[in-house]
Design a protein around this motif. Structure first.
Motif, PDB file in Angstrom:
ATOM      1  N   GLY A   1      43.457 -79.302  20.295  1.00 25.62           N
ATOM      2  CA  GLY A   1      42.386 -79.641  19.364  1.00 25.62           C
ATOM      3  C   GLY A   1      42.869 -80.527  18.231  1.00 25.62           C
ATOM      4  O   GLY A   1      43.710 -81.395  18.426  1.00 25.62           O
ATOM      5  N   ASP A   2      42.355 -80.291  17.046  1.00 27.14           N
ATOM      6  CA  ASP A   2      42.627 -81.168  15.903  1.00 27.14           C
ATOM      7  C   ASP A   2      43.780 -80.691  15.018  1.00 27.14           C
ATOM      8  O   ASP A   2      43.898 -81.121  13.876  1.00 27.14           O
ATOM      9  N   ARG A   3      44.643 -79.854  15.521  1.00 27.27           N
ATOM     10  CA  ARG A   3      45.746 -79.326  14.698  1.00 27.27           C
ATOM     11  C   ARG A   3      46.993 -80.205  14.782  1.00 27.27           C
ATOM     12  O   ARG A   3      48.100 -79.724  14.802  1.00 27.27           O
ATOM     13  N   TRP A   4      46.839 -81.498  14.843  1.00 30.77           N
ATOM     14  CA  TRP A   4      47.992 -82.379  14.994  1.00 30.77           C
ATOM     15  C   TRP A   4      48.022 -83.416  13.875  1.00 30.77           C
ATOM     16  O   TRP A   4      47.033 -83.656  13.198  1.00 30.77           O
TER      17      TRP A   4
ATOM     18  N   PRO B   1      46.183 -88.217  22.707  1.00 34.77           N
ATOM     19  CA  PRO B   1      45.183 -87.686  23.643  1.00 34.77           C
ATOM     20  C   PRO B   1      45.613 -86.385  24.331  1.00 34.77           C
ATOM     21  O   PRO B   1      44.825 -85.452  24.443  1.00 34.77           O
ATOM     22  N   ALA B   2      46.845 -86.319  24.765  1.00 33.12           N
ATOM     23  CA  ALA B   2      47.321 -85.102  25.437  1.00 33.12           C
ATOM     24  C   ALA B   2      47.399 -83.929  24.471  1.00 33.12           C
ATOM     25  O   ALA B   2      47.035 -82.796  24.815  1.00 33.12           O
ATOM     26  N   ILE B   3      47.863 -84.186  23.267  1.00 35.04           N
ATOM     27  CA  ILE B   3      47.973 -83.114  22.266  1.00 35.04           C
ATOM     28  C   ILE B   3      46.585 -82.646  21.845  1.00 35.04           C
ATOM     29  O   ILE B   3      46.327 -81.446  21.737  1.00 35.04           O
ATOM     30  N   ARG B   4      45.667 -83.577  21.644  1.00 28.63           N
ATOM     31  CA  ARG B   4      44.296 -83.200  21.269  1.00 28.63           C
ATOM     32  C   ARG B   4      43.650 -82.369  22.383  1.00 28.63           C
ATOM     33  O   ARG B   4      42.977 -81.370  22.112  1.00 28.63           O
ATOM     34  N   ALA B   5      43.869 -82.763  23.635  1.00 24.68           N
ATOM     35  CA  ALA B   5      43.284 -82.024  24.758  1.00 24.68           C
ATOM     36  C   ALA B   5      43.827 -80.598  24.826  1.00 24.68           C
ATOM     37  O   ALA B   5      43.099 -79.661  25.136  1.00 24.68           O
TER      38      ALA B   5
ATOM     39  N   ALA C   1      51.549 -72.447  16.538  1.00 24.11           N
ATOM     40  CA  ALA C   1      51.741 -73.290  15.357  1.00 24.11           C
ATOM     41  C   ALA C   1      50.434 -73.595  14.644  1.00 24.11           C
ATOM     42  O   ALA C   1      49.386 -73.713  15.263  1.00 24.11           O
ATOM     43  N   ASP C   2      50.514 -73.737  13.335  1.00 24.70           N
ATOM     44  CA  ASP C   2      49.364 -74.173  12.543  1.00 24.70           C
ATOM     45  C   ASP C   2      49.156 -75.669  12.668  1.00 24.70           C
ATOM     46  O   ASP C   2      48.039 -76.154  12.579  1.00 24.70           O
ATOM     47  N   LYS C   3      50.244 -76.412  12.878  1.00 27.72           N
ATOM     48  CA  LYS C   3      50.177 -77.870  12.948  1.00 27.72           C
ATOM     49  C   LYS C   3      51.204 -78.369  13.942  1.00 27.72           C
ATOM     50  O   LYS C   3      52.303 -77.845  14.040  1.00 27.72           O
TER      51      LYS C   3
END
Length: 120
Positions: free
Chosen positions: A58-61, A51-55, A39-41
């Motif tokens: 990265g910053d695609r959230w 925190p879990a998604i960033r880990a 996914a792009d986002k």
């Protein structure tokens, strides 16, 4: 775009025995991470999942909260025909049940939502 709807760690801790939590997390990660990687986002409903998604990604959230319409759910809406009908049905139900309060929850009942805390 992928939408991530639950805080998997908190959800696992609340429904699985402690010994199985790590297994379910790894299984879910093995299934969902490849999809997220494509996914792009990634959209998450609350900052608690960040925190879990960033880990993992990265910053695609981004946060896409579920929210309610302030125009539809406001004190002035009680004066509309729909609001008056709702109030009449609510009063009938409260009288029939012998209760004095009505608690309305829109969404699934899961521990991380804190409904039990609200009831207490």
């Amino acid at each position: 775009v992928v939408s991530w709807h639950c805080n998997l760690g908190a959800y696992n801790e609340s429904i699985f025995p402690a010994g199985l939590t790590w297994i379910t997390e790894r299984l879910c990660t093995a299934v969902f991470c490849p999809v997220g990687a494509l996914a792009d986002k990634l959209l998450i409903p609350t900052p608690s999942t960040e925190p879990a998604i960033r880990a993992a990604f990265g910053d695609r959230w981004g946060i896409c909260s579920n929210g309610l319409s302030a125009e539809a759910f406001n004190p002035e809406a009680r004066h509309s025909p729909e609001g008056k009908a709702w109030e009449a049905r609510k009063q009938e139900a409260l009288q029939a049940s012998g209760c004095s309060h009505l608690l309305l929850c829109v969404g699934r009942l899961s521990p991380e939502k804190g409904v039990a805390d609200l009831i207490e």
